[in-house]
Design a protein around this motif. Structure first.
Motif, PDB file in Angstrom:
ATOM      1  N   THR A  90     -25.906  -7.887  10.787  1.00  0.00           N
ATOM      2  CA  THR A  90     -24.490  -7.610  10.109  1.00  0.00           C
ATOM      3  C   THR A  90     -23.385  -6.820  10.506  1.00  0.00           C
ATOM      4  N   GLY A  91     -23.983  -5.822  10.326  1.00  0.00           N
ATOM      5  CA  GLY A  91     -23.100  -4.656  10.331  1.00  0.00           C
ATOM      6  C   GLY A  91     -22.372  -4.484  11.715  1.00  0.00           C
ATOM      7  N   LYS A  92     -23.719  -4.111  12.387  1.00  0.00           N
ATOM      8  CA  LYS A  92     -23.688  -3.863  14.411  1.00  0.00           C
ATOM      9  C   LYS A  92     -22.598  -5.566  14.942  1.00  0.00           C
ATOM     10  N   THR A  93     -23.181  -5.985  14.586  1.00  0.00           N
ATOM     11  CA  THR A  93     -21.943  -7.473  15.320  1.00  0.00           C
ATOM     12  C   THR A  93     -20.861  -7.276  14.682  1.00  0.00           C
ATOM     13  N   GLY A  94     -20.231  -7.167  13.466  1.00  0.00           N
ATOM     14  CA  GLY A  94     -19.156  -6.705  13.190  1.00  0.00           C
ATOM     15  C   GLY A  94     -18.876  -5.883  14.462  1.00  0.00           C
ATOM     16  N   LYS A  95     -18.740  -5.097  14.644  1.00  0.00           N
ATOM     17  CA  LYS A  95     -18.647  -3.833  15.751  1.00  0.00           C
ATOM     18  C   LYS A  95     -17.264  -4.426  16.757  1.00  0.00           C
ATOM     19  N   ILE A  96     -19.334  -4.954  17.019  1.00  0.00           N
ATOM     20  CA  ILE A  96     -18.742  -5.796  18.946  1.00  0.00           C
ATOM     21  C   ILE A  96     -17.652  -5.636  18.943  1.00  0.00           C
ATOM     22  N   PRO A  97     -17.014  -6.944  19.130  1.00  0.00           N
ATOM     23  CA  PRO A  97     -15.493  -7.624  19.193  1.00  0.00           C
ATOM     24  C   PRO A  97     -14.768  -6.165  19.057  1.00  0.00           C
ATOM     25  N   ASN A  98     -14.429  -5.286  19.025  1.00  0.00           N
ATOM     26  CA  ASN A  98     -13.798  -3.816  19.058  1.00  0.00           C
ATOM     27  C   ASN A  98     -14.254  -3.078  20.426  1.00  0.00           C
ATOM     28  N   LEU A  99     -15.907  -3.323  20.827  1.00  0.00           N
ATOM     29  CA  LEU A  99     -15.966  -2.179  21.624  1.00  0.00           C
ATOM     30  C   LEU A  99     -15.095  -3.340  23.299  1.00  0.00           C
ATOM     31  N   THR A 100     -15.716  -1.761  24.274  1.00  0.00           N
ATOM     32  CA  THR A 100     -15.331  -2.802  25.251  1.00  0.00           C
ATOM     33  C   THR A 100     -16.800  -1.605  26.455  1.00  0.00           C
ATOM     34  N   GLY A 101     -16.878  -2.025  27.576  1.00  0.00           N
ATOM     35  CA  GLY A 101     -17.967  -1.750  28.088  1.00  0.00           C
ATOM     36  C   GLY A 101     -19.358  -1.090  27.803  1.00  0.00           C
ATOM     37  N   LEU A 102     -19.539   0.211  27.951  1.00  0.00           N
ATOM     38  CA  LEU A 102     -21.231   0.230  27.914  1.00  0.00           C
ATOM     39  C   LEU A 102     -20.914   0.352  26.792  1.00  0.00           C
ATOM     40  N   GLU A 103     -20.135   0.907  25.757  1.00  0.00           N
ATOM     41  CA  GLU A 103     -20.487   1.102  24.631  1.00  0.00           C
ATOM     42  C   GLU A 103     -20.643  -0.248  23.663  1.00  0.00           C
ATOM     43  N   LYS A 104     -19.841  -1.870  24.098  1.00  0.00           N
ATOM     44  CA  LYS A 104     -20.430  -2.793  23.969  1.00  0.00           C
ATOM     45  C   LYS A 104     -21.513  -2.715  23.768  1.00  0.00           C
ATOM     46  N   LYS A 105     -22.461  -2.992  25.130  1.00  0.00           N
ATOM     47  CA  LYS A 105     -23.187  -2.971  25.978  1.00  0.00           C
ATOM     48  C   LYS A 105     -24.690  -2.207  25.162  1.00  0.00           C
ATOM     49  N   LYS A 106     -24.040  -1.119  25.039  1.00  0.00           N
ATOM     50  CA  LYS A 106     -25.294  -1.028  23.873  1.00  0.00           C
ATOM     51  C   LYS A 106     -25.227  -1.225  22.484  1.00  0.00           C
ATOM     52  N   MET A 107     -24.667  -1.885  22.369  1.00  0.00           N
ATOM     53  CA  MET A 107     -24.254  -2.233  20.707  1.00  0.00           C
ATOM     54  C   MET A 107     -25.224  -3.339  20.276  1.00  0.00           C
TER      55      MET A 107
END
Length: 202
Positions: free
Chosen positions: A20-37
């Protein structure tokens, strides 16, 4: 046994909180960081799913009352996992400014195409399996039909053999009857001649 279930539930709670915590962060990420999360969340969801499956197996060893209790828990966990999966899918295409980049739009389209291809391959494989089963069934039907024809031919041949044997037996009975009548006549003739000879001797 219940303590093992409690351990499973504690692990599940820890995983789902992380998801739940990491899913909430995904919309604010882009590129490789988003893919990794996203990969991390998907891995945790797989682990959570495996934990629920272990719970389902463990429940079978519990008492009736404990089974009722934990089956309700597992049912809720499965519903929760489905909801978290939906939230992850939404988070994968969402940004803080709610605008998709061209790169991720193409990635989304590529994913959709890849999924369509996989479904097509799966459907093709199922059709091939069904076709092989039909061919095997058809071959078995032909083989069964041939066996039936062979059996009928064998029965017909046996019937003809029995019929011929019966006819020969009738002919033999007729011949024996004729022989018996001839023999009886010869015997009667011999007896009559013997009587005549004795009378003449007198």
């Amino acid at each position: 046994m219940a303590s093992l279930m409690e351990s499973f539930e504690q692990q599940y709670a820890s995983l789902t909180a992380d998801i739940t915590g990491k899913t909430g962060k995904i919309p604010n990420l882009t590129g490789l960081e988003k893919k990794k999360m996203v990969l991390q969340v998907e891995k945790h969801m797989e682990e959570a799913q495996e934990l629920v499956e272990q719970m389902e197996l463990e429940i079978r060893t519990l008492t009736a009352a404990e089974q009722l209790k934990y089956r309700n828990h597992v049912k809720n966990y499965l519903t929760e996992l489905k909801q978290m999966h939906k939230e992850l899918q939404r988070a994968k295409i969402a940004f803080c400014d709610e605008v998709l980049t061209r790169e991720e739009l193409f990635e989304s389209e590529d994913t959709s195409i890849a999924e369509d291809k996989q479904r097509l391959l799966d459907n093709t494989e199922r059709l091939e399996r069904s076709s092989r089963k039909l061919q095997a069934g058809y071959g078995l039907a032909l083989e069964t039909e041939q066996i039936g024809a062979d059996v009928l031919n064998s029965l017909y041949s046996q019937r003809e053999t029995i019929k011929k044997s019966r006819d020969r037996l009738r002919e033999t009975d007729d011949d024996l009857g004729k022989s018996s009548r001839i023999l009886s006549g010869m015997i009667r003739s011999t007896v009559w001649r013997g009587q005549v000879v004795r009378v003449l001797d007198l």
